[in-house]
Design a protein around this motif. Structure first.
Motif, mmCIF file in Angstrom:
data_model
loop_
_atom_site.group_PDB
_atom_site.id
_atom_site.type_symbol
_atom_site.label_atom_id
_atom_site.label_comp_id
_atom_site.label_asym_id
_atom_site.label_seq_id
_atom_site.Cartn_x
_atom_site.Cartn_y
_atom_site.Cartn_z
ATOM 1 N N THR A 1 0.846 -1.194 0.000
ATOM 2 C CA THR A 1 0.000 0.000 0.000
ATOM 3 C C THR A 1 0.883 1.246 0.000
ATOM 4 N N GLU A 2 0.624 2.177 -0.929
ATOM 5 C CA GLU A 2 1.430 3.400 -0.973
ATOM 6 C C GLU A 2 1.213 4.218 0.293
ATOM 7 N N VAL A 3 2.334 4.614 0.922
ATOM 8 C CA VAL A 3 2.271 5.392 2.158
ATOM 9 C C VAL A 3 2.911 6.769 2.005
ATOM 10 N N GLN A 4 3.680 6.958 0.922
ATOM 11 C CA GLN A 4 4.322 8.259 0.716
ATOM 12 C C GLN A 4 4.690 8.397 -0.758
ATOM 13 N N SER A 5 4.370 9.563 -1.315
ATOM 14 C CA SER A 5 4.742 9.867 -2.692
ATOM 15 C C SER A 5 6.009 10.702 -2.670
ATOM 16 N N GLY A 6 7.058 10.197 -3.338
ATOM 17 C CA GLY A 6 8.329 10.925 -3.393
ATOM 18 C C GLY A 6 9.039 10.953 -2.055
ATOM 19 N N GLY A 7 10.119 11.730 -2.010
ATOM 20 C CA GLY A 7 10.913 11.886 -0.791
ATOM 21 C C GLY A 7 12.044 10.880 -0.724
ATOM 22 N N LEU A 8 13.213 11.345 -0.335
ATOM 23 C CA LEU A 8 14.382 10.471 -0.269
ATOM 24 C C LEU A 8 14.409 9.620 0.997
ATOM 25 N N THR A 9 13.578 9.962 1.996
ATOM 26 C CA THR A 9 13.551 9.173 3.227
ATOM 27 C C THR A 9 12.115 8.805 3.590
ATOM 28 N N TYR A 10 12.004 7.690 4.311
ATOM 29 C CA TYR A 10 10.708 7.273 4.854
ATOM 30 C C TYR A 10 10.956 6.626 6.217
ATOM 31 N N ALA A 11 10.149 7.006 7.218
ATOM 32 C CA ALA A 11 10.275 6.428 8.564
ATOM 33 C C ALA A 11 9.088 5.509 8.837
ATOM 34 N N LEU A 12 9.388 4.245 9.086
ATOM 35 C CA LEU A 12 8.371 3.279 9.514
ATOM 36 C C LEU A 12 8.333 3.365 11.031
ATOM 37 N N GLU A 13 7.193 3.788 11.581
ATOM 38 C CA GLU A 13 7.111 4.073 13.013
ATOM 39 C C GLU A 13 6.206 3.089 13.744
ATOM 40 N N ASP A 14 6.439 2.960 15.053
ATOM 41 C CA ASP A 14 5.613 2.149 15.955
ATOM 42 C C ASP A 14 5.386 0.742 15.384
ATOM 43 N N ILE A 15 6.476 0.026 15.179
ATOM 44 C CA ILE A 15 6.427 -1.299 14.549
ATOM 45 C C ILE A 15 5.815 -2.318 15.509
#
Length: 191
Positions: free
Chosen positions: A131-145
């Motif tokens: 499921t797409e969670v972010q469009s673009g951006g060089l970083t992504y943080a997966l939180e509260d795993i």
């Protein structure tokens, strides 16, 4: 002369380490040859690490342990450890992601991912479990795993706006704003 007898009894002491409980808890008086079931209740985000009797590990994991055929005093202890989850990170064509591969991450933790597009490319989107969670951006943080996840970053060719126009007494074709891909060419014709 009469003599009477009674069953031998033994003291079994039950305890739990940090981040959970054991039931029953404390000092139990149990009959010779009997058995006792113990149940662990980990705090949220934790699971049973191991069960030990008299300081020796007797079982790895499991929410219950049964001490059987009791014939001596014993100390039963359960320990707990944080839950961990597998997070698999990968990148589509034309770039990479760091960290990459299968990561083992603790319950409630976060993980920052950094994309590195190839020359002429940029990040298209980040997806988690498809499921797409972010469009673009060089970083992504997966939180509260709190579960296993799959993180994927995809890339697309850079594009640029080229505006074509003609002065008085003529025209140009094509005319106006064009969206052109990185490294491409465009022919303009004047009339």
């Amino acid at each position: 002369v009469a003599v009477s007898f009674k069953p031998l009894t033994f003291a079994v002491t039950a305890s739990a380490g940090e981040h959970g409980f054991i039931d029953p808890n404390g000092v139990l008086t149990l009959a010779y040859g009997s058995s006792q079931l113990f149940t662990a209740a980990p705090d949220e985000g934790y699971t049973v690490d191991s069960w030990s009797v008299d300081g020796t590990e007797v079982q790895s994991g499991g929410l219950t342990y049964t001490l059987e055929n009791i014939a001596a005093d014993h100390a039963v202890a359960v320990s707990f450890k944080p839950l961990t989850f597998a997070v698999t990170a990968s990148a589509g064509d034309h770039g990479s992601v760091d960290p990459n591969g299968v990561l083992t991450l603790a319950y409630g933790s976060s993980q920052l991912f950094t994309a590195a597009p190839d020359e002429g490319y940029t990040v298209d989107s980040w997806t988690v479990d498809g499921t797409e969670v972010q469009s673009g951006g060089l970083t992504y943080a997966l939180e509260d795993i709190t579960a296993d996840h799959t993180v994927l970053v995809s890339f697309k060719l850079l594009s640029f706006a080229v505006t074509a126009s003609a002065g008085g007494h003529g025209s140009v074709d094509p005319n106006g704003v064009l969206t052109l891909a990185y490294g491409s060419s465009q022919l303009f014709t004047a009339a």
